[in-house]
Design an enzyme around this catalytic site. Structure first.
Site, mmCIF file in Angstrom:
data_model
loop_
_atom_site.group_PDB
_atom_site.id
_atom_site.type_symbol
_atom_site.label_atom_id
_atom_site.label_comp_id
_atom_site.label_asym_id
_atom_site.label_seq_id
_atom_site.Cartn_x
_atom_site.Cartn_y
_atom_site.Cartn_z
ATOM 1 N N GLU A 170 5.849 -2.031 -8.190
ATOM 2 C CA GLU A 170 5.278 -1.286 -9.311
ATOM 3 C C GLU A 170 3.788 -1.579 -9.411
ATOM 4 O O GLU A 170 3.386 -2.749 -9.496
ATOM 5 C CB GLU A 170 5.950 -1.678 -10.628
ATOM 6 C CG GLU A 170 7.282 -1.023 -10.877
ATOM 7 C CD GLU A 170 7.737 -1.155 -12.332
ATOM 8 O OE1 GLU A 170 8.650 -0.413 -12.713
ATOM 9 O OE2 GLU A 170 7.195 -1.988 -13.078
ATOM 10 N N CYS A 171 2.978 -0.539 -9.414
ATOM 11 C CA CYS A 171 1.541 -0.641 -9.662
ATOM 12 C C CYS A 171 0.902 -1.644 -8.689
ATOM 13 O O CYS A 171 0.741 -1.347 -7.512
ATOM 14 C CB CYS A 171 1.287 -0.988 -11.120
ATOM 15 S SG CYS A 171 -0.381 -0.567 -11.677
#
Length: 442
Positions: free
Chosen positions: A330-331
């Site tokens: 994520e990210c």
């Protein structure tokens, strides 16, 4: 019996909500009370500070991204384990996205759903009686909520305080306290918000100083009296999981570069029977071989790109893991799964190369907002077609997407057309999207 609660909010960002919330939490905990903190909206950083201030877990309440059952469960668990809940708003009290009433992401939604009165923090620098007009607007704007009182922040002098209090008396709002302008009470920040709790030097000394300042300037008995009975926003669904667990034994990166995991997500995975096994890429640790999934959270890999690029044991171990088991980023975790990450100085660092994306922190552009993501293939967060609610918040840019198919099709609450987002290749997936919960059927 459920604890009483209140919501510390403000007319705008930068008014001092977090500082005063932490001071209140710490001051009341030092009185021997069991205090629980909660944070409105999508924020990873503040709940960790709440936990440090209170000595108890904190979590998020998000009226846009969370279904009623999850909201009720988080609120119920907090109130059942506390004497008082001190929740913290996000942005301005009414700042929101388009949506049905009560489902807009506004802090006011949480106050309305839980029944908690609002304590309004107002930065009175540069104004005096006019601050009361702002407070009156907040008091009258939304009939669903009740503003129980105000705390004045950045008061310049005794005369200044008297003038502001005169305005508040005129509109009938109690002043619960007034804090002077004091730079030493400001916590250190970086591009995504406060420096993380685990990285803040002398954190407990700083929290104690905040508690001392708050105790001297705010009537804590009046704050306690302002708290209201808790009204749960629906039936508590203790069986529903926020997100599908990606595995039974999940290797999860956890250090200064990888730290953005929502407490309710980890709690949901554990409730599903999953075990979380932390490892540190910054210490050149690889995911343990006896795990069946690997999760690379968001965080600040852009500040540690050189260290990560040199962590050959981590990178080689991650590549070997991904050959046979699910890996999701994520990210910041997505950036590390890509081919390269360019730091703020323009230096490109080779990353894991498990996805074809190339990212840069040198070309900074803020990306911020709620998202709804529909998965394009079976993966760690569900089957193809599953819809998730969440958000993006990053300054890094994609400089080359590569040829991987997208992880999801993403829309925002403002009517954007579905757009491809993220990447997938083999058992590896990633995107800038932070998942909060599985969405209700459209």
């Amino acid at each position: 019996m459920s604890a009483r609660g209140l919501l510390v909010a403000a007319p705008r960002s930068g008014s001092g909500k977090t500082t005063i919330t932490l001071g209140l939490q710490r001051a009341l905990a030092r009185r021997g009370l069991t205090v629980r903190g909660l944070k409105c909206g999508p924020d990873y950083i503040d709940p960790a500070f709440h936990a440090a201030a209170t000595g108890a877990p904190s979590a998020n309440l998000d009226s846009y991204a969370m279904p009623d059952g999850l909201l009720a469960r988080i609120a119920s668990e907090a109130t059942q384990a506390a004497d008082i809940v001190i929740a913290e708003g996000s942005m301005g009290l009414f700042d929101a996205v388009p949506g049905p009433e009560g489902r807009t992401g506004a802090s006011a939604d949480v106050a309305a759903l839980t029944g908690w009165p609002v304590v309004l923090v107002i930065d009175v620098s540069g104004q005096a009686q006019s601050a009361a007009a702002v407070a009156l607007g907040c008091k009258a704007y939304d009939p669903r909520i009740r503003v129980a009182g105000v705390i004045l922040n950045k008061v310049a002098s005794a005369r200044h305080e008297r003038l502001v209090r005169q305005g508040m008396e005129r509109i009938g709002l109690p002043v619960l306290g007034a804090l002077p302008r004091e730079a030493s009470l400001i916590l250190p920040e970086r591009h995504l918000g406060l420096v993380q709790a685990g990285e803040t030097a002398d954190l407990h000394a700083r929290l104690d100083a905040l508690a001392e300042a708050v105790s001297a300037a705010i009537d804590l008995d009046a704050v306690m009296a302002a708290a209201g009975e808790t009204r749960l926003p629906g039936p508590v669904d203790r069986d529903a999981l926020p997100l599908a667990a990606p595995g039974r034994r999940i290797a999860i990166a956890r250090d200064a570069a990888f730290s953005f995991v929502y407490p309710h997500v980890e709690a949901g995975w554990r409730a599903a029977g999953a075990e979380l096994v932390p490892f540190s890429p910054l210490r050149d640790e690889a995911p343990l071989d006896d795990c069946d999934a690997c999760w690379l959270p968001g965080g600040y890999p852009e500040l540690h790109a050189g260290t990560i690029a040199a962590a050959t044991n981590f990178l080689d171990g991650l590549r070997a893991f991904a050959a046979t088991r699910l890996v999701h980023g994520e990210c910041g975790g997505y950036m590390v799964l890509g081919r390269s990450l360019t730091d703020a100085d323009g230096v490109a660092h080779a990353m894991a190369g498990l996805l074809s994306v190339e990212t840069s922190f040198a070309r900074r552009k803020m990306n911020l907002g709620y998202r709804r993501a529909v998965l394009q293939a079976d993966g760690p967060l569900g089957r193809a077609g599953t819809a998730l609610t969440g958000h993006e918040f990053h300054y890094a840019s994609i400089v080359a997407q590569g040829d991987d198919p997208p992880f999801a099709l993403v829309t925002d609450p403002h009517g954007s057309a579905p757009a491809p987002a993220g990447s997938r290749r083999g058992l590896v997936t990633g995107s800038f999207f932070h998942a909060i919960a599985t969405a209700a059927p459209a």
